[in-house]
Scaffold this motif. Structure first.
Motif, mmCIF file in Angstrom:
data_model
loop_
_atom_site.group_PDB
_atom_site.id
_atom_site.type_symbol
_atom_site.label_atom_id
_atom_site.label_comp_id
_atom_site.label_asym_id
_atom_site.label_seq_id
_atom_site.Cartn_x
_atom_site.Cartn_y
_atom_site.Cartn_z
ATOM 1 N N VAL A 99 22.590 -21.852 1.356
ATOM 2 C CA VAL A 99 22.043 -20.981 0.305
ATOM 3 C C VAL A 99 23.148 -20.104 -0.271
ATOM 4 O O VAL A 99 23.289 -19.958 -1.493
ATOM 5 C CB VAL A 99 20.887 -20.110 0.859
ATOM 6 N N ALA A 103 24.838 -19.849 -4.030
ATOM 7 C CA ALA A 103 24.964 -18.570 -4.749
ATOM 8 C C ALA A 103 26.412 -18.330 -5.171
ATOM 9 O O ALA A 103 26.680 -17.902 -6.300
ATOM 10 C CB ALA A 103 24.465 -17.426 -3.878
ATOM 11 N N SER A 122 23.336 -13.490 -8.426
ATOM 12 C CA SER A 122 23.212 -14.722 -7.624
ATOM 13 C C SER A 122 23.258 -14.398 -6.135
ATOM 14 O O SER A 122 22.555 -15.022 -5.333
ATOM 15 C CB SER A 122 24.302 -15.729 -8.002
ATOM 16 N N TRP A 125 19.804 -12.572 -5.144
ATOM 17 C CA TRP A 125 18.707 -13.514 -4.957
ATOM 18 C C TRP A 125 18.910 -14.420 -3.743
ATOM 19 O O TRP A 125 17.956 -15.010 -3.227
ATOM 20 C CB TRP A 125 18.486 -14.344 -6.228
ATOM 21 N N ALA A 126 20.139 -14.530 -3.260
ATOM 22 C CA ALA A 126 20.391 -15.354 -2.074
ATOM 23 C C ALA A 126 19.735 -14.762 -0.824
ATOM 24 O O ALA A 126 19.389 -15.492 0.104
ATOM 25 C CB ALA A 126 21.894 -15.520 -1.845
ATOM 26 N N VAL A 129 15.978 -15.797 -0.703
ATOM 27 C CA VAL A 129 15.955 -17.250 -0.498
ATOM 28 C C VAL A 129 16.330 -17.577 0.951
ATOM 29 O O VAL A 129 15.710 -18.439 1.594
ATOM 30 C CB VAL A 129 16.889 -17.973 -1.504
ATOM 31 N N SER A 130 17.322 -16.869 1.502
ATOM 32 C CA SER A 130 17.706 -17.078 2.908
ATOM 33 C C SER A 130 16.546 -16.744 3.841
ATOM 34 O O SER A 130 16.274 -17.481 4.795
ATOM 35 C CB SER A 130 18.909 -16.202 3.261
ATOM 36 N N THR A 132 13.410 -16.904 3.134
ATOM 37 C CA THR A 132 12.413 -17.967 2.967
ATOM 38 C C THR A 132 12.793 -19.197 3.784
ATOM 39 O O THR A 132 11.940 -19.794 4.455
ATOM 40 C CB THR A 132 12.279 -18.351 1.472
ATOM 41 N N VAL A 133 14.062 -19.569 3.744
ATOM 42 C CA VAL A 133 14.537 -20.730 4.508
ATOM 43 C C VAL A 133 14.285 -20.516 6.003
ATOM 44 O O VAL A 133 13.764 -21.396 6.699
ATOM 45 C CB VAL A 133 16.046 -20.983 4.241
ATOM 46 N N LEU A 154 11.845 -10.745 3.541
ATOM 47 C CA LEU A 154 11.542 -11.475 2.313
ATOM 48 C C LEU A 154 10.824 -10.579 1.309
ATOM 49 O O LEU A 154 11.196 -10.520 0.130
ATOM 50 C CB LEU A 154 10.698 -12.712 2.618
ATOM 51 N N LEU A 158 12.781 -9.444 -2.028
ATOM 52 C CA LEU A 158 12.234 -10.045 -3.241
ATOM 53 C C LEU A 158 11.917 -8.960 -4.271
ATOM 54 O O LEU A 158 12.271 -9.075 -5.450
ATOM 55 C CB LEU A 158 10.984 -10.861 -2.904
ATOM 56 N N SER A 161 15.149 -7.636 -5.586
ATOM 57 C CA SER A 161 15.787 -8.590 -6.503
ATOM 58 C C SER A 161 15.147 -8.536 -7.883
ATOM 59 O O SER A 161 15.843 -8.549 -8.901
ATOM 60 C CB SER A 161 15.696 -10.007 -5.941
#
Length: 196
Positions: A99, A103, A122, A125-126, A129-130, A132-133, A154, A158, A161
């Protein structure tokens, strides 16, 4: 004392063999000589408490497991579970690094193309996303204990972000949405603990 040496020797030998390690490989991981490992496994001597603790961490067992003759869980299952957990951790870590690679690549490409704007987003937002992963992988592997933490990470990253992306005057109010959502996450985690 001789019984304890024999018990520890048998447990150490069985754990090492189940992990498919040689005495030399185990010795290197513990920063000891293979002769010391050989003495422990033959029952000629006992490792000190700090070494027993390191061995227990390596195999994912308790020190009590190393010192007792009767085990509720077969050694092969203990070692297998430890190896699977390590593999899952490495896969999760690699996914998160991927991820961040994406980015970084987006940041570099946009910078090279002279794109204007907030390119640093970028990286912002990483973070969600991290999270979420990690949440997805934990759920797939049924390791949901840390999901409360990653759900909270998260949620707040979020919201941050979105806030940093839009930067509107009254957009800080978006964080108020996070309060009831955080309460729901906490209640869900509490219900899960009680059901376990």
């Amino acid at each position: 004392m001789e019984d304890l040496k024999r018990i520890v020797a048998n447990n150490l030998t069985e754990l090492r063999r189940s992990a498919k390690l040689t005495q030399l490989e185990l010795a290197e991981r513990l920063n000891y000589s293979d002769k010391a490992v050989s003495k422990w496994e033959s029952g000629a001597s006992l490792p000190d408490v700090t070494v027993l603790y390191e061995i227990s961490k390596l195999y994912g067992v308790s020190v009590d497991y190393l010192l007792s003759e009767e085990h509720k869980i077969p050694v092969r299952e203990v070692v297998k579970e430890t190896m699977v957990s390590r593999r899952h951790f490495i896969i999760t870590l690699m996914s998160v690094v991927l991820v961040w690679l994406v980015a970084t690549a987006a940041f570099v490409i946009l910078t090279i193309c002279d794109a204007e704007g907030m390119l640093w987003l970028s990286f912002v937002w990483a973070v969600p996303v991290s999270a979420t992963v990690v949440l997805v992988l934990n759920s797939v592997w049924r390791k949901r204990r840390q999901n409360y933490i990653f759900s909270s990470v998260l949620l707040w990253t979020l919201l941050a972000s979105v806030y940093l992306t839009l930067l509107e005057e009254n957009l800080w109010l978006i964080f108020l949405i996070g309060i009831p959502v955080q309460i729901i996450i906490g209640l869900g985690a509490g219900m899960r603990k009680r059901s376990e």
